[in-house]
Design a protein around this motif. Structure first.
Motif, PDB file in Angstrom:
ATOM      1  N   ILE A   1       0.843  -1.191   0.000  1.00 26.78           N
ATOM      2  CA  ILE A   1       0.000   0.000   0.000  1.00 26.78           C
ATOM      3  C   ILE A   1       0.879   1.242   0.000  1.00 26.78           C
ATOM      4  O   ILE A   1       0.601   2.222  -0.690  1.00 26.78           O
ATOM      5  N   LEU A   2       1.954   1.220   0.773  1.00 25.02           N
ATOM      6  CA  LEU A   2       2.827   2.368   0.882  1.00 25.02           C
ATOM      7  C   LEU A   2       3.521   2.683  -0.441  1.00 25.02           C
ATOM      8  O   LEU A   2       3.971   3.802  -0.650  1.00 25.02           O
ATOM      9  N   LEU A   3       3.612   1.723  -1.333  1.00 23.49           N
ATOM     10  CA  LEU A   3       4.261   1.936  -2.625  1.00 23.49           C
ATOM     11  C   LEU A   3       3.256   2.101  -3.754  1.00 23.49           C
ATOM     12  O   LEU A   3       3.606   2.019  -4.920  1.00 23.49           O
ATOM     13  N   GLY A   4       2.004   2.334  -3.438  1.00 19.85           N
ATOM     14  CA  GLY A   4       1.004   2.654  -4.445  1.00 19.85           C
ATOM     15  C   GLY A   4       0.784   1.547  -5.464  1.00 19.85           C
ATOM     16  O   GLY A   4       0.902   0.352  -5.170  1.00 19.85           O
ATOM     17  N   GLY A   5       0.442   1.968  -6.703  1.00 18.62           N
ATOM     18  CA  GLY A   5       0.161   1.006  -7.766  1.00 18.62           C
ATOM     19  C   GLY A   5       1.335   0.096  -8.056  1.00 18.62           C
ATOM     20  O   GLY A   5       1.145  -1.090  -8.376  1.00 18.62           O
ATOM     21  N   PHE A   6       2.547   0.624  -7.938  1.00 17.78           N
ATOM     22  CA  PHE A   6       3.741  -0.194  -8.141  1.00 17.78           C
ATOM     23  C   PHE A   6       3.754  -1.367  -7.158  1.00 17.78           C
ATOM     24  O   PHE A   6       4.006  -2.515  -7.540  1.00 17.78           O
ATOM     25  N   GLY A   7       3.460  -1.105  -5.886  1.00 14.66           N
ATOM     26  CA  GLY A   7       3.458  -2.161  -4.876  1.00 14.66           C
ATOM     27  C   GLY A   7       2.369  -3.179  -5.096  1.00 14.66           C
ATOM     28  O   GLY A   7       2.578  -4.385  -4.946  1.00 14.66           O
ATOM     29  N   HIS A   8       1.172  -2.709  -5.474  1.00 15.09           N
ATOM     30  CA  HIS A   8       0.065  -3.627  -5.748  1.00 15.09           C
ATOM     31  C   HIS A   8       0.400  -4.572  -6.896  1.00 15.09           C
ATOM     32  O   HIS A   8       0.133  -5.775  -6.839  1.00 15.09           O
ATOM     33  N   ALA A   9       0.961  -4.009  -7.966  1.00 13.08           N
ATOM     34  CA  ALA A   9       1.292  -4.827  -9.135  1.00 13.08           C
ATOM     35  C   ALA A   9       2.388  -5.841  -8.811  1.00 13.08           C
ATOM     36  O   ALA A   9       2.325  -6.997  -9.245  1.00 13.08           O
ATOM     37  N   ALA A  10       3.394  -5.424  -8.041  1.00  9.79           N
ATOM     38  CA  ALA A  10       4.515  -6.309  -7.726  1.00  9.79           C
ATOM     39  C   ALA A  10       4.043  -7.576  -7.020  1.00  9.79           C
ATOM     40  O   ALA A  10       4.438  -8.690  -7.372  1.00  9.79           O
ATOM     41  N   ARG A  11       3.170  -7.433  -6.031  1.00 10.82           N
ATOM     42  CA  ARG A  11       2.723  -8.608  -5.291  1.00 10.82           C
ATOM     43  C   ARG A  11       1.687  -9.418  -6.073  1.00 10.82           C
ATOM     44  O   ARG A  11       1.338 -10.529  -5.673  1.00 10.82           O
ATOM     45  N   SER A  12       1.187  -8.880  -7.188  1.00 14.99           N
ATOM     46  CA  SER A  12       0.222  -9.601  -8.020  1.00 14.99           C
ATOM     47  C   SER A  12       0.887 -10.407  -9.122  1.00 14.99           C
ATOM     48  O   SER A  12       0.204 -11.119  -9.868  1.00 14.99           O
ATOM     49  N   ALA A  13       2.216 -10.299  -9.264  1.00 13.29           N
ATOM     50  CA  ALA A  13       2.938 -11.036 -10.297  1.00 13.29           C
ATOM     51  C   ALA A  13       2.830 -12.543 -10.041  1.00 13.29           C
ATOM     52  O   ALA A  13       2.481 -12.987  -8.946  1.00 13.29           O
ATOM     53  N   SER A  14       3.144 -13.345 -11.064  1.00  9.45           N
ATOM     54  CA  SER A  14       2.915 -14.786 -10.980  1.00  9.45           C
ATOM     55  C   SER A  14       3.958 -15.532 -10.151  1.00  9.45           C
ATOM     56  O   SER A  14       3.647 -16.549  -9.530  1.00  9.45           O
ATOM     57  N   SER A  15       5.201 -15.042 -10.144  1.00 11.42           N
ATOM     58  CA  SER A  15       6.280 -15.755  -9.463  1.00 11.42           C
ATOM     59  C   SER A  15       7.311 -14.751  -8.959  1.00 11.42           C
ATOM     60  O   SER A  15       7.252 -13.555  -9.276  1.00 11.42           O
TER      61      SER A  15
END
Length: 336
Positions: free
Chosen positions: A78-92
């Motif tokens: 959350i603290l890293l905004g959209g970048f953080g959300h996308a990073a943890r949504s990656a496949s591996s």
């Protein structure tokens, strides 16, 4: 060569810890509104200075505690905004690291994330590429702690760290570092790095969300292109200014001519970057001065002339304003 005026999105980090940072905003030249909106962009150098000043006054482990989530606040993604959300949504893990390497610039223009497999280990390295920022402990400890906690979360804690490296000197106490990472922690290394078993690289993320990842990617790619273009323009302007430094007064018209732009076009582009020309000249001159005093064998008189100072005393006064030290004292302190 100067690489200046890099910026960082405040995202939710400063907002979530507003009470902690508010007393120190004026010290580093930031306005109170940076604590009100997550889409505010601020100079990376001032953001870094804010972390250092707050840590010096409150807690030397401040960056580490924030990154580990030991202070009240939102999760790191959350603290890293959209970048953080996308990073943890990656496949591996591999996809997450590839994403971070490409899109880190969206969050902060002079933050660099790289990774490599060396033997049986996966090495994930982080660094600031802005040479004008010399105090880096809080940023490095925050960044590695966030990366550590996110990887532990996204892999359900299946892997243990083999080693953690920091580029800055060892602090007086390393108790929290060793307690948090549960592995050897080294300081004064060539890079900031988390070292994991290589088998971790292709581990699927338990937080993977392919639809969210794909939905966020186009907007992040657009931002990446814009931020990279801004980097390139800032670099070209800075290089043009460096070329003119020897002549003393650096003129906007001459810099514009070097860049094959009209004066009005250059003024407009600087406005888009939220940069004042005279402030940029001062920052370029300061960064060049620090670099020459630290790393060259030139005499201080020669350095002063290269930077457009006709008298060594003028250079000394400017240098003392920038660093609190004379050029001679600064060089001696650095060489020690």
């Amino acid at each position: 060569m100067s690489r200046l005026n890099y910026t960082v999105y405040t995202e939710a980090l400063l907002l979530r810890h507003a009470d902690l940072f508010r007393p120190f905003l004026g010290v580093v030249g930031l306005a109170p509104e940076v604590l009100e909106r997550p889409d505010v962009i601020i100079p990376l150098s001032k953001y870094n200075a804010l972390l250092e000043v707050a840590a010096a006054q409150l807690d030397p482990d401040l960056g580490l505690r924030m990154g580990l989530g030991l202070l009240a606040g939102a999760p790191g993604d959350i603290l890293l905004g959209g970048f953080g959300h996308a990073a943890r949504s990656a496949s591996s893990v591999r996809a997450m690291l590839d994403f971070g390497s490409r899109y880190m610039v969206v969050h902060a223009q002079a933050n660099e994330l790289t990774w490599q497999v060396r033997g049986s280990h996966l090495e994930i390295c982080y660094r600031l590429t802005d040479p004008s920022i010399t105090e880096r402990r809080q940023d490095a400890e925050y960044a590695l702690a966030v990366l550590y906690t996110r990887l532990m979360e996204c892999t359900a804690g299946r892997f243990s760290l083999a080693r953690v490296d920091f580029a800055h000197p060892q602090p007086a106490s390393t108790a929290l570092h060793r307690q948090a990472f549960q592995c050897p922690v080294r300081f004064e290394q060539s890079s900031n790095a988390l070292v994991w078993p290589a088998a971790m690289l292709d581990e699927p993320l338990v937080t993977a969300d392919p639809r969210l990842f794909q939905a966020l990617l186009p907007g992040l790619e657009e931002q990446r292109k814009r931020r990279v273009a801004d980097n390139d323009l800032a670099m070209r302007i800075s290089l043009a200014i460096e070329t003119d430094l020897k002549g003393g007064k650096v003129a906007l018209e001459e810099v514009a001519s070097q860049l094959c732009m009209s004066k009005r076009t250059l003024q407009r582009r600087l406005s888009e970057l939220n940069v004042e020309f005279n402030e940029l000249v001062e920052e370029v001159r300061q960064a060049r001065a620090l670099d020459l005093v630290r790393h060259s064998s030139l005499s201080l008189t020669e350095i002063a002339m290269r930077l457009g100072y006709y008298e060594a005393s003028s250079f000394t006064r400017a240098f003392r304003r920038w660093t609190g030290l004379t050029p001679r004292d600064y060089r001696q302190q650095y060489q020690q």
